[in-house]
Design a protein around this motif. Structure first.
Motif, PDB file in Angstrom:
ATOM      1  N   LYS A 117      -2.530   4.820  -5.151  1.00 12.53           N
ATOM      2  CA  LYS A 117      -3.653   4.570  -4.250  1.00 12.53           C
ATOM      3  C   LYS A 117      -4.216   5.834  -3.620  1.00 12.53           C
ATOM      4  N   PHE A 118      -3.327   6.805  -3.306  1.00 10.60           N
ATOM      5  CA  PHE A 118      -3.773   7.993  -2.573  1.00 10.60           C
ATOM      6  C   PHE A 118      -3.478   9.311  -3.301  1.00 10.60           C
ATOM      7  N   GLY A 119      -2.864   9.223  -4.485  1.00 11.54           N
ATOM      8  CA  GLY A 119      -2.465  10.444  -5.169  1.00 11.54           C
ATOM      9  C   GLY A 119      -1.311  11.149  -4.478  1.00 11.54           C
ATOM     10  N   THR A 130       0.834  -1.211   0.000  1.00 12.73           N
ATOM     11  CA  THR A 130       0.000   0.000   0.000  1.00 12.73           C
ATOM     12  C   THR A 130       0.864   1.253   0.000  1.00 12.73           C
ATOM     13  N   LEU A 131       1.885   1.273   0.841  1.00 15.56           N
ATOM     14  CA  LEU A 131       2.732   2.461   0.950  1.00 15.56           C
ATOM     15  C   LEU A 131       3.636   2.631  -0.271  1.00 15.56           C
ATOM     16  N   TYR A 175       6.228   5.429  -0.311  1.00 12.80           N
ATOM     17  CA  TYR A 175       6.619   5.383   1.096  1.00 12.80           C
ATOM     18  C   TYR A 175       6.880   3.939   1.527  1.00 12.80           C
ATOM     19  N   THR A 176       7.427   3.800   2.715  1.00 15.21           N
ATOM     20  CA  THR A 176       7.676   2.498   3.317  1.00 15.21           C
ATOM     21  C   THR A 176       7.330   2.558   4.791  1.00 15.21           C
ATOM     22  N   CYS A 177       6.982   1.405   5.354  1.00 15.59           N
ATOM     23  CA  CYS A 177       6.746   1.365   6.805  1.00 15.59           C
ATOM     24  C   CYS A 177       8.062   1.260   7.568  1.00 15.59           C
ATOM     25  N   GLY A 178       9.105   0.745   6.919  1.00 17.32           N
ATOM     26  CA  GLY A 178      10.409   0.619   7.572  1.00 17.32           C
ATOM     27  C   GLY A 178      10.477  -0.489   8.604  1.00 17.32           C
ATOM     28  N   HIS A 179       9.428  -1.302   8.708  1.00 21.39           N
ATOM     29  CA  HIS A 179       9.376  -2.321   9.756  1.00 21.39           C
ATOM     30  C   HIS A 179       9.295  -3.704   9.108  1.00 21.39           C
TER      31      HIS A 179
END
Length: 575
Positions: free
Chosen positions: A212-214, A205-206, A219-223
Motif C-alpha cells: 500500500k505504501f511501498g 492496512t498496516l 506493521y501492526t497496530c498492536g491494539h
C-alpha cells in the motif's frame, strides 16, 4: 455453529436475519454468523440454572426479527435538515426509523434487552454520514450556533450506553465514509487515520504496508480489544481502550501520538512528538472524554513491526487462585520481559473455559486429576509473547521458569490457540443464549496486587447473591503494580429494568471495594452516576471545568456521560 451434539441439541437460532430488523441492530458481529456453545458448555449452563432440555426446545424471548418501527418524530426544522444536507450531501442525511435506531444503542445487555422488547427510548432526530474532517468541523460549528445536541457513533460496541442520544439532535455515523488513511510515516513509525476507521481495516492496512505504501516491512497496530472487529480507532481513544496484547504494546494512551478535535469553541490539534515537557498533556486530557468535549477527527498512532513468526504461545494450570496470582505478579515484576497476551482466569472461569475450548473432552482432564488439581479450584493462565525473536524466546523461557516454580502444569500452546480462535467471536454466544432468557454481560475494574483478592471476593459475593448466577473473572491487562479484573456474569432475566438494577448493584460493589470503576470500557451514561463518587468531588470538578470550556452549552454527548448534567440525587457516593 457448534459441532453437532451427541445428545439433545437446543433449538439454536440459525435463520437469516432481516436487514431492517431489531436483531440486525442488537446482534453482535457478523449478521450472517451464528455461534452456539459446545455441547459440554451447554450442559454445564443448563445444569447451573437447574433447567432441563425442555427449556431449550423453543425460544422464550422475542428473536427481534420484526421490522424496526416506532413513533418518535424528530425535532429538527426543515431548514436545519437542509443545511446538513448541504454540508454532507442529500444522500448522507437520514431520518428514517431504522437509521436513527441503528446508532442509538450500544452492546450492553440493557441495550439489547430493550431492543428485544422493542422499547425505543432515545434516538437522534437525524443521522449524518460525514466524509471529511472539514465537514465535521462545520457540523460542530453549526450545532454550537443552533444549540443542537451532537452524538458520535464509531463502531457501536459501547457497553456503557456511551452512544445513546438522550437529547435527540444528530448522530454522526463515521463507519460509512470517515474511515480513510490520512498519512503513513515509516521513518517515525506512525500512521494517521480518520476516527471512523475500524480495527480490522487498520490492521489490514498496516500488515500490507509494503504493497500500500511501498514500506520496507509489514506493521501492526498492536491494539486488539475484544471488540476489535466492531470498534473504531476513534472509539478506542475517546474511551481509554486497552487491547488484549496491551502488556507488551501498551494501552491506547501509550499508542496515540496525536489527535485533532472539532469542538464548539474551535478546533484542537496536538503535536506528534513522542514526549514533551510543555505543561499538562493535551492528548491525555482529550483521551477518555467520550465525545463530551468535541468530535475526534484524526488520530496519529505509533505502529510496530509485524513479526507473527516470533510468537511463542504457552498455557499453564495452577492449583488455586492465590498461587496463580502470585505467579502472575512474579512474571510481570521479574524484569524478564512482558508477555504480549497475559490472561489468568479464576476457578469459575477456568471451569467454563475448559468446557468451551474442548479441554474437558481431551486427555488433559486425566492429567489434572493425576496431579491433584481440582475443578473449581485450579486456574488457567495463557498467553504469548511478541517482539524480536531472541526477546520473545527469552520472555517465554522466563514465564516457564516462574510457572514451574509455582507448581504450574505446562499445557503447551494448543489451549492458547483455541482461545485465539474464539477471542473476538465469543460475544456471539450472548445472542444465542439470550433467545432462551439467559443473559451474559461484562464488567471490569482496575486493582492493585495488594487489594486484588479482596476486590475479587467482594464483587463476586454480590454477583453470586443472585441465585444460580455464573460469575467468571480474569485478569487480561497486567502491570507491575496491578491488573484489571474482568467479570463475566451469566444469569436468567427477562426484564431490562430488573437487569439494570442488578447491573447497578455490581457497580456499587466495585465502588465500595475501592477499585477503579473502569479499566477500559469507559464510563458512558450507564456508569456516569458512579464516577464522581469514585474519583472524588474535587477531581471531578476538573472534568466539569474542561466541559464548561469546550462545550459551554452542553451539546456534546449530553445526558449523563462522564457524570455530567446529572441531578445530585442520581449520583452514587458509596466508598
Amino acid at each position: 455453529m457448534a459441532p453437532r451434539y451427541k445428545q439433545f441439541e437446543p433449538k439454536w437460532f440459525s435463520g437469516k436475519i432481516p436487514a431492517n430488523s431489531y436483531r440486525s441492530i442488537f446482534k453482535w458481529g457478523d449478521p450472517n454468523k451464528i455461534k452456539a456453545p459446545r455441547e459440554s458448555l451447554y450442559q454445564l449452563i443448563r445444569d447451573q440454572f437447574g433447567l432441563s432440555d425442555d427449556t431449550f426446545k423453543d425460544y422464550s424471548e422475542n428473536l427481534g426479527l420484526d421490522e424496526v418501527k416506532y413513533n418518535l418524530p424528530g425535532n429538527l426544522s426543515p431548514a436545519q435538515i437542509a443545511h446538513f444536507q448541504e454540508l454532507v450531501g442529500r444522500d448522507f442525511v437520514r431520518t428514517d426509523d431504522y437509521a436513527r435506531l441503528s446508532v442509538a444503542y450500544g452492546k450492553t445487555m440493557y441495550d439489547i434487552m430493550r431492543l428485544r422488547h422493542q422499547k425505543v427510548e432515545n434516538v437522534p432526530d437525524a443521522v449524518l454520514y460525514p466524509d471529511t474532517k472539514e465537514q465535521i468541523e462545520k457540523i460542530v460549528e453549526y450545532c454550537a450556533a443552533e444549540k443542537i445536541p451532537l452524538y458520535v457513533y464509531g463502531g457501536g460496541s459501547s457497553v456503557t450506553c456511551g452512544v445513546e442520544c438522550v437529547r435527540g439532535g444528530i448522530s454522526l455515523d463515521l463507519r460509512l465514509r470517515f474511515n480513510k488513511v490520512v498519512s503513513f510515516n515509516e521513518i517515525d513509525q506512525t500512521i494517521t487515520v480518520e476516527a471512523g476507521m475500524s480495527g480490522p481495516k487498520l490492521e489490514e492496512t498496516l500488515n500490507n504496508a509494503q504493497t500500500k505504501f511501498g514500506a520496507k516491512r509489514a506493521y501492526t497496530c498492536g491494539h486488539f480489544p475484544q471488540s476489535f472487529e466492531y470498534s473504531s480507532v476513534g472509539g478506542w481513544a475517546v474511551t481509554h481502550s486497552s487491547g488484549q496484547n496491551s502488556t507488551y504494546y501498551g494501552d491506547i494512551q501509550d499508542i496515540v501520538k496525536g489527535q485533532d478535535y472539532a469542538t464548539p469553541v474551535g478546533n484542537i490539534s496536538t503535536d506528534r512528538y513522542p514526549s514533551k515537557a510543555t505543561g499538562p498533556d493535551i492528548d491525555q486530557i482529550m483521551m477518555g472524554s467520550e465525545g463530551t468535549f468535541g468530535v475526534l477527527t484524526h488520530v496519529t498512532l505509533k505502529i510496530f513491526r509485524h513479526m507473527p513468526k516470533t510468537i511463542k504461545r504457552f498455557s499453564y494450570m495452577f492449583k488455586d487462585w492465590e498461587t496463580a496470582q502470585s505467579a502472575a505478579r512474579e512474571i510481570i515484576q521479574s524484569e524478564g520481559g512482558h508477555p504480549s497476551v497475559f490472561r489468568l482466569s479464576d476457578p469459575e472461569e477456568t471451569s467454563i473455559m475448559l468446557h468451551n475450548y474442548g479441554v474437558m473432552d481431551s486427555p488433559l482432564k486425566l492429567l489434572f486429576s493425576s496431579k491433584g488439581f481440582k475443578i473449581n479450584e485450579m486456574c488457567l493462565y495463557l498467553g504469548f509473547t511478541n517482539g524480536e525473536a531472541g526477546f520473545s524466546r527469552n520472555c517465554a523461557k522466563n514465564v516457564h521458569r516462574i510457572a514451574k516454580r509455582y507448581g504450574g502444569i505446562w499445557l503447551s500452546g494448543i489451549v492458547t490457540k483455541s482461545w485465539e480462535h474464539g477471542r473476538f467471536s465469543d460475544p456471539d454466544l450472548r445472542d444465542t443464549l439470550q433467545d432462551f432468557g439467559i443473559v451474559m454481560d461484562t464488567m471490569e475494574c482496575t486493582v492493585n496486587w495488594s487489594n486484588m483478592s479482596q476486590v475479587h471476593r467482594d464483587v463476586r459475593a454480590f454477583v453470586k447473591s443472585r441465585p444460580n448466577t455464573v460469575c467468571m473473572t480474569h485478569m487480561s491487562h497486567v502491570y507491575p503494580q496491578g491488573a484489571n479484573l474482568y467479570f463475566i456474569f451469566i444469569t436468567r432475566e427477562h426484564d431490562p429494568e430488573e437487569f439494570k438494577r442488578f447491573h447497578a448493584g455490581i457497580l456499587d460493589a466495585i465502588q465500595k471495594s475501592g477499585a477503579a470503576m473502569s479499566h477500559h470500557h469507559g464510563i458512558g451514561k450507564l456508569f456516569g452516576p458512579w464516577l464522581e463518587g469514585s474519583i472524588g468531588r474535587n477531581e471531578h470538578a476538573i472534568y466539569r471545568a474542561l466541559k464548561k470550556h469546550f462545550d459551554p452549552d452542553n451539546i456534546m454527548n449530553p445526558g449523563g456521560t462522564l457524570g455530567f448534567d446529572l441531578e445530585e440525587k442520581d449520583k452514587r457516593f458509596l466508598k
